[in-house]
Design a protein around this motif. Structure first.
Motif, PDB file in Angstrom:
ATOM      1  N   ASN A 184       1.055  -1.079   0.070  1.00  0.00           N
ATOM      2  CA  ASN A 184       0.078  -0.132  -0.036  1.00  0.00           C
ATOM      3  C   ASN A 184       0.645   1.058  -0.059  1.00  0.00           C
ATOM      4  N   LEU A 185       0.729   2.315  -1.055  1.00  0.00           N
ATOM      5  CA  LEU A 185       1.463   3.315  -1.078  1.00  0.00           C
ATOM      6  C   LEU A 185       0.402   4.531  -1.578  1.00  0.00           C
ATOM      7  N   TYR A 186       0.737   5.577  -1.604  1.00  0.00           N
ATOM      8  CA  TYR A 186       0.057   6.769  -2.017  1.00  0.00           C
ATOM      9  C   TYR A 186       0.673   7.592  -3.192  1.00  0.00           C
ATOM     10  N   VAL A 187      -0.005   7.774  -4.154  1.00  0.00           N
ATOM     11  CA  VAL A 187       0.317   8.491  -5.419  1.00  0.00           C
ATOM     12  C   VAL A 187       0.110   9.803  -5.343  1.00  0.00           C
ATOM     13  N   VAL A 188       0.942  10.742  -5.462  1.00  0.00           N
ATOM     14  CA  VAL A 188       0.862  12.442  -5.385  1.00  0.00           C
ATOM     15  C   VAL A 188       0.923  12.705  -6.977  1.00  0.00           C
ATOM     16  N   PHE A 189      -0.239  13.228  -7.433  1.00  0.00           N
ATOM     17  CA  PHE A 189      -0.304  13.632  -8.823  1.00  0.00           C
ATOM     18  C   PHE A 189      -0.155  15.166  -8.676  1.00  0.00           C
ATOM     19  N   TRP A 190       1.058  15.767  -9.274  1.00  0.00           N
ATOM     20  CA  TRP A 190       1.451  17.168  -9.256  1.00  0.00           C
ATOM     21  C   TRP A 190       0.827  17.573 -10.387  1.00  0.00           C
ATOM     22  N   HIS A 191       0.213  18.862 -10.117  1.00  0.00           N
ATOM     23  CA  HIS A 191      -0.512  19.533 -11.510  1.00  0.00           C
ATOM     24  C   HIS A 191       0.203  21.053 -11.440  1.00  0.00           C
ATOM     25  N   GLY A 192       1.042  21.347 -12.673  1.00  0.00           N
ATOM     26  CA  GLY A 192       1.511  22.385 -12.845  1.00  0.00           C
ATOM     27  C   GLY A 192       0.323  23.545 -12.938  1.00  0.00           C
ATOM     28  N   LYS A 193       0.881  24.795 -12.667  1.00  0.00           N
ATOM     29  CA  LYS A 193       0.035  26.044 -12.692  1.00  0.00           C
ATOM     30  C   LYS A 193       0.471  27.052 -13.636  1.00  0.00           C
ATOM     31  N   ASP A 194       1.084  26.853 -14.642  1.00  0.00           N
ATOM     32  CA  ASP A 194       1.830  27.594 -15.639  1.00  0.00           C
ATOM     33  C   ASP A 194       2.816  28.446 -15.057  1.00  0.00           C
ATOM     34  N   GLN A 195       3.398  28.067 -14.116  1.00  0.00           N
ATOM     35  CA  GLN A 195       4.377  28.988 -13.290  1.00  0.00           C
ATOM     36  C   GLN A 195       5.841  28.332 -13.355  1.00  0.00           C
ATOM     37  N   ASP A 196       6.641  29.234 -13.316  1.00  0.00           N
ATOM     38  CA  ASP A 196       8.206  28.478 -13.636  1.00  0.00           C
ATOM     39  C   ASP A 196       8.667  27.843 -12.332  1.00  0.00           C
ATOM     40  N   LEU A 197       8.972  26.616 -12.650  1.00  0.00           N
ATOM     41  CA  LEU A 197       9.594  25.770 -11.453  1.00  0.00           C
ATOM     42  C   LEU A 197      10.802  26.179 -11.081  1.00  0.00           C
ATOM     43  N   MET A 198      11.868  26.573 -12.019  1.00  0.00           N
ATOM     44  CA  MET A 198      13.115  26.512 -11.981  1.00  0.00           C
ATOM     45  C   MET A 198      13.708  27.405 -10.499  1.00  0.00           C
ATOM     46  N   PRO A 199      13.258  28.592 -10.095  1.00  0.00           N
ATOM     47  CA  PRO A 199      13.531  29.165  -8.782  1.00  0.00           C
ATOM     48  C   PRO A 199      13.407  28.313  -7.885  1.00  0.00           C
ATOM     49  N   LEU A 200      12.622  27.320  -7.559  1.00  0.00           N
ATOM     50  CA  LEU A 200      12.441  26.492  -6.557  1.00  0.00           C
ATOM     51  C   LEU A 200      12.905  24.902  -6.783  1.00  0.00           C
ATOM     52  N   LEU A 201      13.330  24.788  -8.010  1.00  0.00           N
ATOM     53  CA  LEU A 201      13.617  23.341  -8.189  1.00  0.00           C
ATOM     54  C   LEU A 201      14.634  22.692  -7.296  1.00  0.00           C
ATOM     55  N   ALA A 202      15.847  23.388  -6.862  1.00  0.00           N
ATOM     56  CA  ALA A 202      16.594  22.840  -6.095  1.00  0.00           C
ATOM     57  C   ALA A 202      15.946  22.473  -4.736  1.00  0.00           C
ATOM     58  N   ASP A 203      15.335  23.448  -4.225  1.00  0.00           N
ATOM     59  CA  ASP A 203      14.526  23.154  -2.849  1.00  0.00           C
ATOM     60  C   ASP A 203      13.463  22.095  -2.833  1.00  0.00           C
ATOM     61  N   HIS A 204      13.044  22.012  -4.004  1.00  0.00           N
ATOM     62  CA  HIS A 204      12.026  20.857  -4.313  1.00  0.00           C
ATOM     63  C   HIS A 204      12.815  19.482  -3.879  1.00  0.00           C
ATOM     64  N   LEU A 205      13.890  19.511  -4.906  1.00  0.00           N
ATOM     65  CA  LEU A 205      14.727  18.259  -5.125  1.00  0.00           C
ATOM     66  C   LEU A 205      15.390  17.758  -3.825  1.00  0.00           C
ATOM     67  N   GLU A 206      15.963  18.946  -3.083  1.00  0.00           N
ATOM     68  CA  GLU A 206      16.592  18.714  -1.843  1.00  0.00           C
ATOM     69  C   GLU A 206      15.526  17.985  -0.760  1.00  0.00           C
ATOM     70  N   TYR A 207      14.408  18.598  -0.800  1.00  0.00           N
ATOM     71  CA  TYR A 207      13.335  18.118  -0.017  1.00  0.00           C
ATOM     72  C   TYR A 207      12.706  16.516  -0.448  1.00  0.00           C
ATOM     73  N   LEU A 208      12.675  16.215  -1.604  1.00  0.00           N
ATOM     74  CA  LEU A 208      12.413  14.882  -1.919  1.00  0.00           C
ATOM     75  C   LEU A 208      13.563  13.829  -1.743  1.00  0.00           C
ATOM     76  N   VAL A 209      15.060  14.457  -1.887  1.00  0.00           N
ATOM     77  CA  VAL A 209      15.945  13.499  -1.646  1.00  0.00           C
ATOM     78  C   VAL A 209      16.117  13.217   0.033  1.00  0.00           C
ATOM     79  N   GLU A 210      15.627  14.166   0.908  1.00  0.00           N
ATOM     80  CA  GLU A 210      15.634  14.144   2.289  1.00  0.00           C
ATOM     81  C   GLU A 210      14.643  12.963   2.571  1.00  0.00           C
TER      82      GLU A 210
END
Length: 121
Positions: free
Chosen positions: A19-45
């Motif tokens: 049993n797992l949970y799937v998070v479907f992320w929905h983009g909102k036509d905004q640039d992800l690049m300014p927060l990409l490193a923070d997002h990746l660090e969070y997921l790596v943790e």
């Protein structure tokens, strides 16, 4: 719901039933690049904590969608983990969560001792 036929029940009893949970992320036509490193660090943790089964972009790149499969005790924990992602916290992605039970499938791990590389397929 009708009772599962005996043959199907015998097959299911041998399956993984993870049993797992799937998070479907929905983009909102905004640039992800300014927060990409923070997002990746969070997921790596989260990965280091054993919470991330798999994660990555999904669909056409310009839509900025993604999918993260979480190991969580329940949907409430999965929601807390998703809400704390920098993309969600800063309002540049919305998400939905669906429970998922892994039943069938396979993967292969190839390890090369000589150079410490690995291949997954």
């Amino acid at each position: 719901m009708s009772q599962m036929p005996e043959k199907a029940a015998a097959l299911v009893s041998k399956m993984l039933q993870l049993n797992l949970y799937v998070v479907f992320w929905h983009g909102k036509d905004q640039d992800l690049m300014p927060l990409l490193a923070d997002h990746l660090e969070y997921l790596v943790e989260l990965e280091k904590q054993g919470k991330v089964f798999a994660s990555g972009p999904m669909g056409a790149p310009e839509k900025r969608n993604g999918m993260t499969i979480l190991r969580a005790a329940d949907e409430a924990e999965a929601r807390r983990l998703a809400e704390n992602d920098p993309f969600a916290k800063n309002g540049i992605r919305d998400f939905t969560i669906e429970p998922w039970t892994v039943m069938e499938g396979t993967f292969t791990v190839e390890m090369h001792f000589s150079d410490g590389t690995a291949k997954f397929s």
